[in-house]
Motif scaffolding. Structure first.
Motif, short mmCIF file in Angstrom:
data_model
loop_
_atom_site.label_atom_id
_atom_site.label_comp_id
_atom_site.label_asym_id
_atom_site.label_seq_id
_atom_site.Cartn_x
_atom_site.Cartn_y
_atom_site.Cartn_z
N ALA A 24 -6.45 95.89 -31.58
CA ALA A 24 -7.81 97.62 -30.98
C ALA A 24 -8.57 96.93 -31.12
CB ALA A 24 -6.92 98.93 -32.68
N ARG A 25 -9.77 98.33 -30.36
CA ARG A 25 -10.90 98.43 -29.99
C ARG A 25 -11.94 98.34 -31.15
NH1 ARG A 25 -14.76 100.03 -26.02
NH2 ARG A 25 -16.48 101.00 -27.06
N ARG A 26 -11.69 98.72 -32.24
CA ARG A 26 -12.45 98.85 -33.59
C ARG A 26 -11.65 97.50 -34.29
NH1 ARG A 26 -11.18 103.15 -38.39
NH2 ARG A 26 -11.02 101.57 -39.67
N GLU A 27 -10.07 97.41 -34.38
CA GLU A 27 -10.21 95.57 -35.28
C GLU A 27 -11.49 94.64 -33.96
OE1 GLU A 27 -6.73 92.96 -35.73
OE2 GLU A 27 -6.25 94.51 -33.76
N LEU A 28 -11.57 94.57 -32.93
CA LEU A 28 -11.99 93.84 -32.17
C LEU A 28 -13.52 94.08 -32.35
CD1 LEU A 28 -12.54 91.57 -30.19
CD2 LEU A 28 -12.59 93.40 -28.48
N GLU A 29 -14.24 95.05 -32.36
CA GLU A 29 -15.33 96.03 -33.29
C GLU A 29 -15.78 94.92 -34.52
OE1 GLU A 29 -18.49 99.42 -33.39
OE2 GLU A 29 -16.35 99.18 -33.52
N THR A 30 -14.89 94.76 -35.90
CA THR A 30 -15.32 94.87 -36.41
C THR A 30 -15.34 92.87 -37.19
OG1 THR A 30 -14.14 96.82 -37.76
CG2 THR A 30 -14.41 94.89 -38.82
N LYS A 31 -14.03 92.58 -35.99
CA LYS A 31 -14.88 91.29 -36.17
C LYS A 31 -15.84 90.63 -35.13
CE LYS A 31 -9.49 89.73 -35.77
NZ LYS A 31 -8.71 88.70 -35.44
N ARG A 59 -1.41 100.98 -25.40
CA ARG A 59 -0.85 99.59 -25.65
C ARG A 59 -0.96 98.61 -26.91
NH1 ARG A 59 -3.64 95.89 -22.01
NH2 ARG A 59 -4.97 95.53 -23.09
N PHE A 60 -1.41 98.70 -27.44
CA PHE A 60 -2.14 97.63 -29.01
C PHE A 60 -0.90 98.53 -29.65
CE2 PHE A 60 -3.35 97.69 -33.37
CZ PHE A 60 -3.18 96.42 -33.41
N ALA A 61 -1.05 99.31 -29.99
CA ALA A 61 0.27 100.87 -31.17
C ALA A 61 1.31 100.38 -30.21
CB ALA A 61 -0.57 101.45 -31.23
N GLU A 81 -1.16 100.30 -41.44
CA GLU A 81 -1.45 99.22 -41.21
C GLU A 81 -2.15 99.61 -39.78
OE1 GLU A 81 0.29 95.59 -40.74
OE2 GLU A 81 1.52 95.82 -42.17
N LEU A 82 -1.98 100.55 -38.77
CA LEU A 82 -2.67 100.94 -37.26
C LEU A 82 -3.69 101.61 -37.78
CD1 LEU A 82 0.75 101.69 -35.83
CD2 LEU A 82 -1.45 99.81 -34.79
N GLN A 83 -3.75 102.09 -38.91
CA GLN A 83 -5.35 103.07 -39.45
C GLN A 83 -5.88 101.92 -39.88
OE1 GLN A 83 -2.74 105.89 -42.06
NE2 GLN A 83 -2.45 107.53 -40.70
N LEU A 84 -5.07 101.05 -40.65
CA LEU A 84 -6.60 100.54 -41.08
C LEU A 84 -6.82 99.27 -40.37
CD1 LEU A 84 -4.46 98.39 -44.14
CD2 LEU A 84 -6.82 100.15 -44.26
N LYS A 85 -6.04 99.34 -39.18
CA LYS A 85 -7.03 98.97 -37.74
C LYS A 85 -7.73 99.60 -36.81
CE LYS A 85 -3.69 94.74 -37.76
NZ LYS A 85 -4.97 93.92 -37.84
N LEU A 91 -1.66 108.42 -31.27
CA LEU A 91 -1.48 107.53 -30.52
C LEU A 91 -0.30 106.47 -31.62
CD1 LEU A 91 -4.67 105.34 -28.76
CD2 LEU A 91 -3.07 106.99 -28.21
N ILE A 92 -0.38 106.82 -33.10
CA ILE A 92 0.16 106.09 -33.85
C ILE A 92 1.61 106.98 -33.98
CG2 ILE A 92 0.77 105.56 -36.36
CD1 ILE A 92 -2.66 104.53 -36.69
N ALA A 93 1.73 108.26 -33.82
CA ALA A 93 2.42 108.38 -33.83
C ALA A 93 3.46 109.07 -32.00
CB ALA A 93 2.01 110.49 -34.06
N GLN A 94 3.20 108.94 -31.12
CA GLN A 94 3.50 108.58 -30.11
C GLN A 94 3.88 107.38 -30.28
OE1 GLN A 94 0.68 109.01 -27.38
NE2 GLN A 94 2.01 108.50 -25.59
N ALA A 95 3.17 106.21 -30.59
CA ALA A 95 4.00 104.05 -30.59
C ALA A 95 4.95 104.60 -31.19
CB ALA A 95 2.82 103.83 -30.70
#
Length: 155
Positions: A24-31, A59-61, A81-85, A91-95
């Motif tokens: 996910a975008r924020r996950e990559l940024e944090t990493k 796509r990630f979700a 888990e998706l919220q944490l990422k 997007l979570i609800a849609q996935a």
């Protein structure tokens, strides 16, 4: 303190992480921030990754939801888990909706894989199996339905 990396070097690091698995975008940024510290070019690199389709939270979700369902996890845990990422709730609800999974059937299947015996009237065993299902992310209704069905219902 070391010098900031160039935008090209940051792109290489980002693409290297994305080559291993989708992020996910924020996950990559944090990493990247954790590994490299404050980098002035980081926002530009993330925008570049977005433009080229390397990061896509939708796509990630979708992939994440499918992989977690295959592991036997329920919607509550997947959502958390998706919220944490850093994935947006919409997007979570849609996935989760697009996954088209019968959460009740999945809860029964997960319970049957983990426990050979139905709890029956044994309240202690029922509580143990209920805790297991709730830790896996199934809601109370799904968990109780999985516990209340009999072995004949499985056939």
């Amino acid at each position: 303190m070391s010098e900031p990396l160039t935008e090209s070097e940051l792109r290489q690091r980002a693409v290297s992480l994305l080559a291993r698995r989708d992020h996910a975008r924020r996950e990559l940024e944090t990493k990247l921030y954790r590994k490299l510290g404050e980098q002035p070019a980081l926002p530009a690199v993330l925008a570049w990754c977005d433009e080229h389709g390397f990061i896509d939270d939708r796509r990630f979700a979708g992939f994440f939801v499918r992989s977690r369902i295959d592991r036997g996890q329920g919607a509550l845990r997947i959502r958390q888990e998706l919220q944490l990422k850093g994935v947006d709730n919409e997007l979570i609800a849609q996935a989760l909706a697009e996954a088209e999974v019968d959460w009740f059937a999945l809860a029964r299947e997960v319970r049957a894989r983990r426990f050979r015996q139905y709890p029956g009237k044994d309240q202690k065993e029922k509580a143990r199996q209920l805790r297991f299902l709730q830790q896996r992310g199934f809601n109370a209704e799904q968990s109780f339905a999985a516990l209340d069905c009999s072995p004949e219902d499985e056939l």
